[in-house]
Design an enzyme around this catalytic site. Sequence first.
Site, PDB file in Angstrom:
ATOM      1  N   CYS A  93      -8.079  -4.499  -8.680  1.00  0.00           N
ATOM      2  CA  CYS A  93      -6.670  -4.153  -8.669  1.00  0.00           C
ATOM      3  C   CYS A  93      -5.794  -5.193  -7.959  1.00  0.00           C
ATOM      4  O   CYS A  93      -5.586  -6.265  -8.482  1.00  0.00           O
ATOM      5  CB  CYS A  93      -6.524  -2.774  -8.048  1.00  0.00           C
ATOM      6  SG  CYS A  93      -5.031  -1.934  -8.563  1.00  0.00           S
ATOM      7  N   ARG A 127       3.747   4.624 -12.304  1.00  0.00           N
ATOM      8  CA  ARG A 127       2.426   4.204 -11.814  1.00  0.00           C
ATOM      9  C   ARG A 127       1.350   4.672 -12.795  1.00  0.00           C
ATOM     10  O   ARG A 127       1.445   5.766 -13.384  1.00  0.00           O
ATOM     11  CB  ARG A 127       2.115   4.790 -10.435  1.00  0.00           C
ATOM     12  CG  ARG A 127       2.939   4.188  -9.316  1.00  0.00           C
ATOM     13  CD  ARG A 127       2.332   4.506  -7.948  1.00  0.00           C
ATOM     14  NE  ARG A 127       1.145   3.718  -7.664  1.00  0.00           N
ATOM     15  CZ  ARG A 127       1.169   2.456  -7.219  1.00  0.00           C
ATOM     16  NH1 ARG A 127       2.332   1.860  -7.020  1.00  0.00           N
ATOM     17  NH2 ARG A 127       0.062   1.772  -6.979  1.00  0.00           N
ATOM     18  N   HIS A 199     -11.113   1.337  -9.245  1.00  0.00           N
ATOM     19  CA  HIS A 199     -11.547   1.697  -7.889  1.00  0.00           C
ATOM     20  C   HIS A 199     -12.597   2.795  -8.032  1.00  0.00           C
ATOM     21  O   HIS A 199     -13.011   3.155  -9.122  1.00  0.00           O
ATOM     22  CB  HIS A 199     -10.358   2.282  -7.116  1.00  0.00           C
ATOM     23  CG  HIS A 199      -9.248   1.351  -6.833  1.00  0.00           C
ATOM     24  ND1 HIS A 199      -9.290   0.454  -5.795  1.00  0.00           N
ATOM     25  CD2 HIS A 199      -8.018   1.205  -7.415  1.00  0.00           C
ATOM     26  CE1 HIS A 199      -8.137  -0.211  -5.766  1.00  0.00           C
ATOM     27  NE2 HIS A 199      -7.363   0.236  -6.727  1.00  0.00           N
TER      28      HIS A 199
HETATM   29  N1  GLN Z   1      -0.038  -2.985  -5.362  1.00  0.00           N
HETATM   30  C1  GLN Z   1      -0.578  -3.187  -6.652  1.00  0.00           C
HETATM   31  C2  GLN Z   1       0.031  -2.289  -7.712  1.00  0.00           C
HETATM   32  O1  GLN Z   1       0.603  -1.360  -7.430  1.00  0.00           O
HETATM   33  C3  GLN Z   1      -2.097  -2.967  -6.609  1.00  0.00           C
HETATM   34  C4  GLN Z   1      -2.450  -1.545  -6.310  1.00  0.00           C
HETATM   35  C5  GLN Z   1      -3.958  -1.370  -5.997  1.00  0.00           C
HETATM   36  O2  GLN Z   1      -4.657  -2.275  -5.554  1.00  0.00           O
HETATM   37  N2  GLN Z   1      -4.461  -0.153  -6.196  1.00  0.00           N
HETATM   38  O3  GLN Z   1      -0.104  -2.530  -8.847  1.00  0.00           O
END
Ligand code: GLN
Length: 250
Positions: A93, A127, A199
């Site tokens: 990520c 998101r 993840h």
């Molecule tokens: N901050 C980055 C995003 O929002 C990565 C998020 C993460 O590593 N889960 O895309």
Amino acid sequence: MNLKICHLYPDLLDLYGDRGNILTLASRCRWRGIEPDIQQASLGEDLDFMSMDILFIGGGSDREQGLLVQDLMRREDELRKAIENGLVVLAICGGYQMLGKYYQMANGERIDGLGILDVWTIAGTKRLIGNVVVELNPTILEVDSQRLKTLVGFENHSGKTHLGEEVSPLGKVVFGNGNNGEDSGEGVRYLNVFGTYLHGPLLPKNPHLADLLLELALKRRGIDTLLLNLDDRLEELAHKVMVKRLLKQA
Ligand code: GLN
């Protein structure tokens, strides 16, 4: 025999148990009589990438990515040389995004990436959160008939990553969003670099990927042996239960 495994920015990039990937690699080494030499490095700490066997970079919020970008930039040349030399890298990520050209955050601000991966990331308005199932691209991850043909994990990102010509996705999303929720691609492979939005941590329920990373690291050391098979019934059951449960919802 030992394998040097390094966790970069463990204090800044470690979401949803990402460090569990280090624990998984270490255990799968030990269960085969390979001694894992676990190292960590963070802001201002020197690291000899070329002498590493596996480099791990986890995920993190936009704030953490902003905090480490300068430190990461000063490592560009050394990391690029080691990657071109076959260093095995698993980047999750936020860590994946930082190996690309840039990450444009939701507030419009752009964080420069190392540009080692031919990818770029632009935050969307929504998101991308939830469980993910990926059908592996057999050319990317040598999948033998015995092993799992999917990856399972969990994603939470605003960044939408797009891939350039030089790289290929790890596979096709069959549940969830993946790189950008549009082209159904997930992750990326470039040489021995594996980037992904998954993840979880990723590797406990995906032992086939963990073993590929170990095999590639040994091969780079000139040790071209097949790893001893482990009893992965529990790992594979956990994987299959998730795939079945999620595809039922699909
Ligand atoms: N901050 C980055 C995003 O929002 C990565 C998020 C993460 O590593 N889960 O895309």
